[in-house]
Design a protein around this motif. Structure first.
Motif, PDB file in Angstrom:
ATOM      1  N   PHE A  80      23.009 -18.332 -15.234  1.00 55.49           N
ATOM      2  CA  PHE A  80      22.275 -17.138 -15.649  1.00 55.49           C
ATOM      3  C   PHE A  80      20.817 -17.468 -15.995  1.00 55.49           C
ATOM      4  CE2 PHE A  80      26.406 -14.904 -16.795  1.00 55.49           C
ATOM      5  CZ  PHE A  80      26.312 -14.028 -15.734  1.00 55.49           C
ATOM      6  N   VAL A  81      20.591 -18.592 -16.653  1.00 53.35           N
ATOM      7  CA  VAL A  81      19.217 -18.991 -16.984  1.00 53.35           C
ATOM      8  C   VAL A  81      18.426 -19.236 -15.703  1.00 53.35           C
ATOM      9  CG1 VAL A  81      17.822 -20.858 -17.975  1.00 53.35           C
ATOM     10  CG2 VAL A  81      19.718 -19.905 -19.273  1.00 53.35           C
ATOM     11  N   GLY A  82      19.028 -19.985 -14.776  1.00 59.30           N
ATOM     12  CA  GLY A  82      18.347 -20.279 -13.518  1.00 59.30           C
ATOM     13  C   GLY A  82      18.050 -19.021 -12.715  1.00 59.30           C
ATOM     14  N   MET A  83      19.031 -18.135 -12.613  1.00 59.14           N
ATOM     15  CA  MET A  83      18.812 -16.891 -11.872  1.00 59.14           C
ATOM     16  C   MET A  83      17.790 -16.012 -12.587  1.00 59.14           C
ATOM     17  SD  MET A  83      20.252 -17.180  -9.065  1.00 59.14           S
ATOM     18  CE  MET A  83      19.719 -15.584  -8.508  1.00 59.14           C
ATOM     19  N   GLY A  84      17.818 -16.004 -13.911  1.00 60.09           N
ATOM     20  CA  GLY A  84      16.810 -15.242 -14.653  1.00 60.09           C
ATOM     21  C   GLY A  84      15.407 -15.765 -14.393  1.00 60.09           C
ATOM     22  N   LEU A  85      15.262 -17.088 -14.404  1.00 59.74           N
ATOM     23  CA  LEU A  85      13.959 -17.687 -14.097  1.00 59.74           C
ATOM     24  C   LEU A  85      13.507 -17.335 -12.686  1.00 59.74           C
ATOM     25  CD1 LEU A  85      14.388 -21.294 -15.566  1.00 59.74           C
ATOM     26  CD2 LEU A  85      12.789 -19.546 -16.366  1.00 59.74           C
ATOM     27  N   TYR A  86      14.429 -17.414 -11.740  1.00 63.20           N
ATOM     28  CA  TYR A  86      14.083 -17.151 -10.344  1.00 63.20           C
ATOM     29  C   TYR A  86      13.696 -15.686 -10.140  1.00 63.20           C
ATOM     30  CZ  TYR A  86      14.133 -18.451  -5.431  1.00 63.20           C
ATOM     31  OH  TYR A  86      13.766 -18.737  -4.151  1.00 63.20           O
ATOM     32  N   ILE A  87      14.479 -14.777 -10.701  1.00 62.30           N
ATOM     33  CA  ILE A  87      14.179 -13.351 -10.560  1.00 62.30           C
ATOM     34  C   ILE A  87      12.881 -13.009 -11.279  1.00 62.30           C
ATOM     35  CG2 ILE A  87      14.967 -11.046 -11.235  1.00 62.30           C
ATOM     36  CD1 ILE A  87      17.829 -12.025 -10.567  1.00 62.30           C
ATOM     37  N   ALA A  88      12.664 -13.566 -12.464  1.00 60.25           N
ATOM     38  CA  ALA A  88      11.411 -13.313 -13.192  1.00 60.25           C
ATOM     39  C   ALA A  88      10.212 -13.831 -12.408  1.00 60.25           C
ATOM     40  CB  ALA A  88      11.465 -13.956 -14.574  1.00 60.25           C
ATOM     41  N   SER A  89      10.332 -15.018 -11.828  1.00 56.64           N
ATOM     42  CA  SER A  89       9.233 -15.560 -11.013  1.00 56.64           C
ATOM     43  C   SER A  89       8.947 -14.664  -9.818  1.00 56.64           C
ATOM     44  CB  SER A  89       9.570 -16.958 -10.501  1.00 56.64           C
ATOM     45  OG  SER A  89       9.683 -17.868 -11.546  1.00 56.64           O
ATOM     46  N   PHE A  90      10.002 -14.163  -9.182  1.00 57.75           N
ATOM     47  CA  PHE A  90       9.837 -13.279  -8.033  1.00 57.75           C
ATOM     48  C   PHE A  90       9.137 -11.984  -8.438  1.00 57.75           C
ATOM     49  CE2 PHE A  90      11.455  -9.844  -5.309  1.00 57.75           C
ATOM     50  CZ  PHE A  90      10.967 -10.283  -4.083  1.00 57.75           C
ATOM     51  N   ILE A  91       9.561 -11.400  -9.550  1.00 56.21           N
ATOM     52  CA  ILE A  91       8.957 -10.135  -9.998  1.00 56.21           C
ATOM     53  C   ILE A  91       7.487 -10.347 -10.370  1.00 56.21           C
ATOM     54  CG2 ILE A  91       9.006  -8.405 -11.845  1.00 56.21           C
ATOM     55  CD1 ILE A  91      12.097  -8.610 -11.732  1.00 56.21           C
ATOM     56  N   VAL A  92       7.193 -11.398 -11.119  1.00 53.76           N
ATOM     57  CA  VAL A  92       5.798 -11.665 -11.506  1.00 53.76           C
ATOM     58  C   VAL A  92       4.948 -11.917 -10.268  1.00 53.76           C
ATOM     59  CG1 VAL A  92       4.275 -13.277 -12.717  1.00 53.76           C
ATOM     60  CG2 VAL A  92       6.353 -12.474 -13.815  1.00 53.76           C
ATOM     61  N   MET A  93       5.458 -12.708  -9.323  1.00 52.97           N
ATOM     62  CA  MET A  93       4.719 -12.974  -8.096  1.00 52.97           C
ATOM     63  C   MET A  93       4.414 -11.668  -7.354  1.00 52.97           C
ATOM     64  SD  MET A  93       5.943 -14.919  -4.629  1.00 52.97           S
ATOM     65  CE  MET A  93       7.002 -13.538  -4.223  1.00 52.97           C
TER      66      MET A  93
ATOM     67  N   SER B 241       0.812  -1.215   0.000  1.00 53.06           N
ATOM     68  CA  SER B 241       0.000   0.000   0.000  1.00 53.06           C
ATOM     69  C   SER B 241       0.851   1.274   0.000  1.00 53.06           C
ATOM     70  CB  SER B 241      -0.931   0.001   1.216  1.00 53.06           C
ATOM     71  OG  SER B 241      -0.172  -0.015   2.412  1.00 53.06           O
ATOM     72  N   HIS B 242       2.129   1.150   0.218  1.00 48.59           N
ATOM     73  CA  HIS B 242       3.029   2.303   0.221  1.00 48.59           C
ATOM     74  C   HIS B 242       3.601   2.496  -1.188  1.00 48.59           C
ATOM     75  CE1 HIS B 242       6.343   4.958   1.308  1.00 48.59           C
ATOM     76  NE2 HIS B 242       5.738   5.127   2.473  1.00 48.59           N
ATOM     77  N   PRO B 243       3.419   3.678  -1.800  1.00 49.76           N
ATOM     78  CA  PRO B 243       3.820   3.851  -3.203  1.00 49.76           C
ATOM     79  C   PRO B 243       5.320   3.737  -3.474  1.00 49.76           C
ATOM     80  CG  PRO B 243       3.120   5.941  -2.249  1.00 49.76           C
ATOM     81  CD  PRO B 243       2.846   4.885  -1.228  1.00 49.76           C
ATOM     82  N   ILE B 244       6.176   4.116  -2.534  1.00 49.55           N
ATOM     83  CA  ILE B 244       7.619   4.046  -2.754  1.00 49.55           C
ATOM     84  C   ILE B 244       8.199   2.780  -2.146  1.00 49.55           C
ATOM     85  CG2 ILE B 244       9.832   5.164  -2.248  1.00 49.55           C
ATOM     86  CD1 ILE B 244       8.311   7.831  -2.226  1.00 49.55           C
ATOM     87  N   LEU B 245       7.767   2.452  -0.946  1.00 48.91           N
ATOM     88  CA  LEU B 245       8.341   1.322  -0.216  1.00 48.91           C
ATOM     89  C   LEU B 245       8.113  -0.010  -0.928  1.00 48.91           C
ATOM     90  CD1 LEU B 245       9.988   1.063   2.309  1.00 48.91           C
ATOM     91  CD2 LEU B 245       7.910   0.656   3.598  1.00 48.91           C
ATOM     92  N   LYS B 246       6.986  -0.141  -1.638  1.00 54.44           N
ATOM     93  CA  LYS B 246       6.750  -1.411  -2.336  1.00 54.44           C
ATOM     94  C   LYS B 246       7.776  -1.654  -3.435  1.00 54.44           C
ATOM     95  CE  LYS B 246       3.275  -0.088  -5.771  1.00 54.44           C
ATOM     96  NZ  LYS B 246       1.894  -0.295  -6.183  1.00 54.44           N
ATOM     97  N   TRP B 247       8.182  -0.588  -4.152  1.00 52.64           N
ATOM     98  CA  TRP B 247       9.197  -0.735  -5.193  1.00 52.64           C
ATOM     99  C   TRP B 247      10.566  -1.001  -4.571  1.00 52.64           C
ATOM    100  CZ3 TRP B 247       8.198  -1.659 -10.042  1.00 52.64           C
ATOM    101  CH2 TRP B 247       6.935  -1.303 -10.535  1.00 52.64           C
ATOM    102  N   MET B 248      10.812  -0.362  -3.456  1.00 52.59           N
ATOM    103  CA  MET B 248      12.080  -0.591  -2.777  1.00 52.59           C
ATOM    104  C   MET B 248      12.156  -2.027  -2.265  1.00 52.59           C
ATOM    105  SD  MET B 248      12.669   3.008  -0.881  1.00 52.59           S
ATOM    106  CE  MET B 248      14.386   2.722  -0.581  1.00 52.59           C
ATOM    107  N   ALA B 249      11.039  -2.551  -1.766  1.00 50.91           N
ATOM    108  CA  ALA B 249      11.011  -3.937  -1.304  1.00 50.91           C
ATOM    109  C   ALA B 249      11.238  -4.899  -2.473  1.00 50.91           C
ATOM    110  CB  ALA B 249       9.674  -4.232  -0.611  1.00 50.91           C
ATOM    111  N   LEU B 250      10.660  -4.587  -3.623  1.00 51.70           N
ATOM    112  CA  LEU B 250      10.886  -5.422  -4.809  1.00 51.70           C
ATOM    113  C   LEU B 250      12.366  -5.419  -5.197  1.00 51.70           C
ATOM    114  CD1 LEU B 250       9.854  -7.074  -7.270  1.00 51.70           C
ATOM    115  CD2 LEU B 250       9.586  -4.888  -8.441  1.00 51.70           C
TER     116      LEU B 250
END
Length: 181
Positions: free
Chosen positions: A93-106, A50-59
């Motif tokens: 790199f593929v594994g880390m890309g998959l993991y980071i992408a999954s985290f961002i989408v989640m 719900s915090h406009p800046i903190l949520k991006w920082m947490a991501l």
């Protein structure tokens, strides 16, 4: 050496970022609050989403932690060579890309869910939970499978294991000889 210099710069920036996050100040009611109807039950307080800046920082903080994991994995995969095996680097790199992408989408799906824009379900669970279970939770299987398949090539070969056992045998023999005198 280049990896470590880059990592140290990243780590310095990451610490500055954490300091900035701490400077924003705490959320109002971040911990569980008593439920009005049932006093023995707690409900969550204010969400970071719900915090406009903190949520991006947490991501970005979460992505930064995943990058740190990736750097430490790449350091752990090195043997005596100065450079990481090219094929291993590609898999990392593929594994880390998959993991980071999954985290961002989640995270993005959770933000939609928190705002009331997405109440979809997948296999009986809310979509953010589904991304956590089936995306973020199953992505490490990629690393596990690659580790199992390529263990002899990238971690320790049978020849290296034999050499290690010979070193242990010689050391035990020396210890036994020294205790007999």
């Amino acid at each position: 050496m280049k990896l470590m210099k880059g990592f140290m710069v990243f780590l310095g920036l990451f610490l500055v970022f954490i300091g900035f996050m701490l400077g924003i100040g705490p959320l109002e009611n971040p911990t569980g609050q008593q439920y009005e109807v049932y006093q023995s039950m707690l409900v969550s307080g204010t969400s970071v989403a719900s915090h406009p800046i903190l949520k991006w920082m947490a991501l970005f903080f979460g992505v930064g932690i995943l990058i740190v994991f990736g750097v430490f994995m790449s350091l752990g995969f090195r043997k005596a060579e100065k450079k990481l095996n090219a094929k291993l680097k590609q898999h990392l790199f593929v594994g880390m890309g998959l993991y980071i992408a999954s985290f961002i989408v989640m995270t993005m799906v959770y933000w939609q869910y928190h705002n009331g824009d997405n109440f979809g379900y997948f296999l009986g669970v809310p979509s953010p939970t589904a991304w956590m279970l089936f995306g973020l939770g199953l992505t490490p299987l990629y690393f596990t499978i690659i580790y199992i398949i390529k263990f002899n090539d990238w971690i320790i070969s049978p020849e290296e294991l034999d050499e290690f056992q010979e070193i242990v045998r010689k050391r035990k023999q020396r210890e036994e000889e020294s205790t007999n005198y």
